[in-house]
Design a protein around this motif. Structure first.
Motif, PDB file in Angstrom:
ATOM      1  N   VAL A 432       0.839  -1.202   0.000  1.00  0.00           N
ATOM      2  CA  VAL A 432       0.000   0.000   0.000  1.00  0.00           C
ATOM      3  C   VAL A 432       0.876   1.254   0.000  1.00  0.00           C
ATOM      4  CG1 VAL A 432      -1.729   1.315   1.302  1.00  0.00           C
ATOM      5  CG2 VAL A 432      -1.936  -1.169   1.096  1.00  0.00           C
ATOM      6  N   GLU A 433       1.962   1.215   0.761  1.00  0.00           N
ATOM      7  CA  GLU A 433       2.912   2.332   0.728  1.00  0.00           C
ATOM      8  C   GLU A 433       3.452   2.528  -0.684  1.00  0.00           C
ATOM      9  OE1 GLU A 433       6.043   1.905   3.592  1.00  0.00           O
ATOM     10  OE2 GLU A 433       4.662   1.437   5.235  1.00  0.00           O
ATOM     11  N   ASP A 434       3.779   1.420  -1.352  1.00  0.00           N
ATOM     12  CA  ASP A 434       4.260   1.491  -2.734  1.00  0.00           C
ATOM     13  C   ASP A 434       3.188   2.074  -3.654  1.00  0.00           C
ATOM     14  OD1 ASP A 434       6.710   0.464  -2.096  1.00  0.00           O
ATOM     15  OD2 ASP A 434       6.272  -1.573  -2.732  1.00  0.00           O
ATOM     16  N   ALA A 435       1.930   1.643  -3.456  1.00  0.00           N
ATOM     17  CA  ALA A 435       0.838   2.129  -4.305  1.00  0.00           C
ATOM     18  C   ALA A 435       0.681   3.648  -4.167  1.00  0.00           C
ATOM     19  CB  ALA A 435      -0.465   1.427  -3.935  1.00  0.00           C
ATOM     20  N   LYS A 436       0.752   4.138  -2.929  1.00  0.00           N
ATOM     21  CA  LYS A 436       0.640   5.591  -2.714  1.00  0.00           C
ATOM     22  C   LYS A 436       1.829   6.325  -3.334  1.00  0.00           C
ATOM     23  CE  LYS A 436      -2.021   5.154   1.582  1.00  0.00           C
ATOM     24  NZ  LYS A 436      -2.013   5.324   3.061  1.00  0.00           N
TER      25      LYS A 436
END
Length: 602
Positions: A432-436
């Protein structure tokens, strides 16, 4: 070999050290006809306060199974709590179970004792190690690519026909429509489009997980793939230079690490006796610039913190050498994996050297990739997959896309310019951090991503959707979506279309069936209907294939439909009553006619 010696060998693994749940296993019998594993776990862990670590059900529908625990105390507590317990009208029977024999030893004994078995395996034994490896990893390696595609299309149609037949079986109201559509779509009730080829068939994988073990030919530590699985009696590892689906730079990186392992004082980990250290190597490669990330997994065993720090420094110094940098290694992690107790958090990979991420591109979008994040293994194939999903979805600027199991946001970010907003959810927080970060990297403003299990997080995420036209796209793990997530998608009437992407279609047909089931107390919304399916070959030379299925929401009954239905019922009732009256009248007339001669006679 005496029977006693044989038995000792089969169960020797229990005394070799290391944890095995087979030591603390119970057999649970007398189970009800209908129950779910999740239900049983909830009963055991929450209601009865037990700590079950694993449940083994030999076959769905069986009235018995095995449950495994962490120690004797927990096993004895479970037996006391479960034996005689009344559940769903059944009295459970719980008792200690005998551990399973070592499958490796058992297979070896079978191969020496059963001459017929040995004869049937002669063809395999006569093959070279290279051929056996190709058969195990890329079973279609010697089949022309066009023939591979035909085999995959045939398998996909077989799977979809099983799904079709199940819907026909459970929903009588759909049978006439299914049968009519099958005449149009060559035996299926919906369209199956021709399989899409992979743009790249050689060296297409951007991620591989290699095992560290012993090569049975060279007798040296080797980084490669297993020739078979443990339960089948094999722990040998073969080198991967001959495999055509792995990029050349990735193969070079594997050899660089293999050289490090062979020079190391630490032995490869052995699943036979749980000794050794080096377990596996995950390699990720960017197709954009060939940058490589290594994630080295090892069991620290009894190494002290000082010894581990020294080892980490040795790895750092080694991968700074020209030989490592020449094949594109830009990032190195170490992942310390040891046996954990139930409830213990999984340790995260530790960054040792270089960049923390590598970057790849799909449909003009850039994506940073972390060690544990999901990213399609065939980047060129992913462009075909995602563009096909966009085209099938009928997305527009007023649509909200719900991206379930979004990973690093690849699908949602590719959809972003075609819709009003994207809401993604993913279990792995790092992803999720990567997606953001990927949204920022591509300057995309209409995407938001959330972490959590889909079955728990999805209702809250869907409540945030602003549009009345919601399109859900689902790309779950191989086993498919939890039933709670399926129920949420069914019950939210704003979800008009659903795109289901699966890398294991045979494993998710239950999800397909649940999406199409008739409405019930649990599934409130109108069911979905499959409209079309499209296979995309993401895995040349293997049996695997990705499948996209477009589902559309069936029309909800309107007030007019209900009134018409009521009128039809009333009309049918009137007709039936009229027919009964006529039958009765005709019956009386016939009786009178038959009675007349009698009356005259009297």
């Amino acid at each position: 070999m005496s029977e006693e010696t044989s038995n000792n060998e089969e169960y020797a693994y229990l005394d070799r050290g290391g944890f095995s749940s087979e030591k603390f296993k119970i057999e649970l019998r007398g189970l009800p006809k209908f129950y779910g594993i999740a239900e049983l776990k909830k009963l055991m862990n929450h209601k009865l306060g037990l700590s079950v670590s694993k449940i083994k059900r030999p076959k769905v529908g069986n009235h018995w199974l095995y449950a495994c625990f962490q120690n004797d105390e927990e096993r004895d507590k479970a037996i006391a709590a479960l034996n005689g317990y009344q559940w769903k009208g059944k009295s459970l029977i719980a008792e200690a179970a005998k551990p399973a024999p070592d499958p490796l030893v058992k297979r070896k004994q079978e191969s020496t004792e059963n001459v017929k078995r040995q004869k049937t395996s002669d063809d395999q034994e006569n093959k070279s190690q290279e051929e056996r490896l190709k058969d195990a990893v890329t079973p279609y390696w010697n089949i022309p690519y066009d023939e591979q595609l035909k085999l995959k299309e045939k398998e996909i149609k077989h799977i979809l026909m099983k799904f079709d037949n199940e819907v026909w079986r459970i929903d009588k109201q759909k049978r006439s429509k299914i049968e009519a559509n099958r005449k149009i779509y060559n035996g299926l009730s919906f369209e199956l489009r021709p399989i899409q080829k992979s743009p790249v068939t050689e060296g297409y994988r951007n991620k591989c997980e290699f095992t560290v073990g012993m090569d049975e030919e060279t007798k040296k530590p080797t980084v490669g793939f297993r020739l078979g699985c443990y339960w089948a009696g094999s722990v040998a590892v073969a080198p991967v230079e001959c495999l055509n689906h792995i990029p050349e730079n990735m193969k070079k990186a594997v050899l660089v690490f293999q050289d490090f392992v062979r020079k190391s004082d630490l032995a490869p980990y052995s699943p036979v006796d749980y000794k050794g250290y080096w377990k596996c190597l995950t390699v990720r490669q960017s197709t954009q610039n060939n940058d490589i990330m290594l994630i080295i997994a090892m069991d620290p065993q009894t190494l002290s913190n000082e010894e581990l720090d020294k080892l980490k420094q040795e790895i750092i110094e080694y991968f700074k050498l020209d030989e490592a940098t020449a094949c594109g290694i830009k990032s190195v992690y170490i992942h310390l994996i040891s046996k954990r107790r139930v409830g213990e958090e999984t340790p995260k990979p530790i960054h040792l050297l270089g960049t923390t991420h590598i970057v790849d591109t799909i449909l003009g979008r850039q994506f940073r990739i972390s060690p544990e994040a999901f990213f399609q293994v065939n980047t060129a194939g992913a462009e075909i997959l995602y563009q096909s999903a966009i085209d099938m979805s009928q997305v527009n600027e007023q649509s909200t896309l719900i991206d379930v199991c979004c990973g690093t946001g690849t699908i949602g970010l590719c959809f972003a310019k075609h819709c009003g907003e994207v809401l993604g959810l993913e279990l792995i927080e790092k992803a999720v951090e990567d997606a953001k970060a990927n949204a920022q990297l591509n300057n995309i403003k209409n995407c938001n991503f959330y972490s959590g299990k889909a079955e728990y997080t999805l209702p809250a995420v869907m409540a945030r959707a602003a549009a009345d036209d919601i399109i859900a796209i689902v790309d779950p793990p191989r086993a498919g979506l939890h039933m709670n997530a399926i129920t949420t998608l069914r019950n939210n009437k704003r979800v008009k279309r659903l795109i289901y992407i699966s890398c294991s279609p045979a494993s998710v047909t239950k999800n397909f069936v649940d999406l199409t089931r008739a409405s019930s107390k649990t599934l409130h919304g109108a069911p979905f209907s499959p409209v079309c399916a499209l296979p995309v070959d993401m895995f040349p030379h293997t049996k695997h294939v990705e499948l996209i299925v477009l589902f559309e929401r069936e029309r909800e009954p309107t007030t007019s439909d209900v009134e018409k239905s009521a009128d039809k019922i009333a009309e049918d009732k009137t007709v039936k009553e009229s027919k009964e009256e006529n039958d009765e009248s005709n019956g009386n007339s016939e009786a009178n006619m038959n009675a007349s001669p009698v009356n005259e006679a009297s």
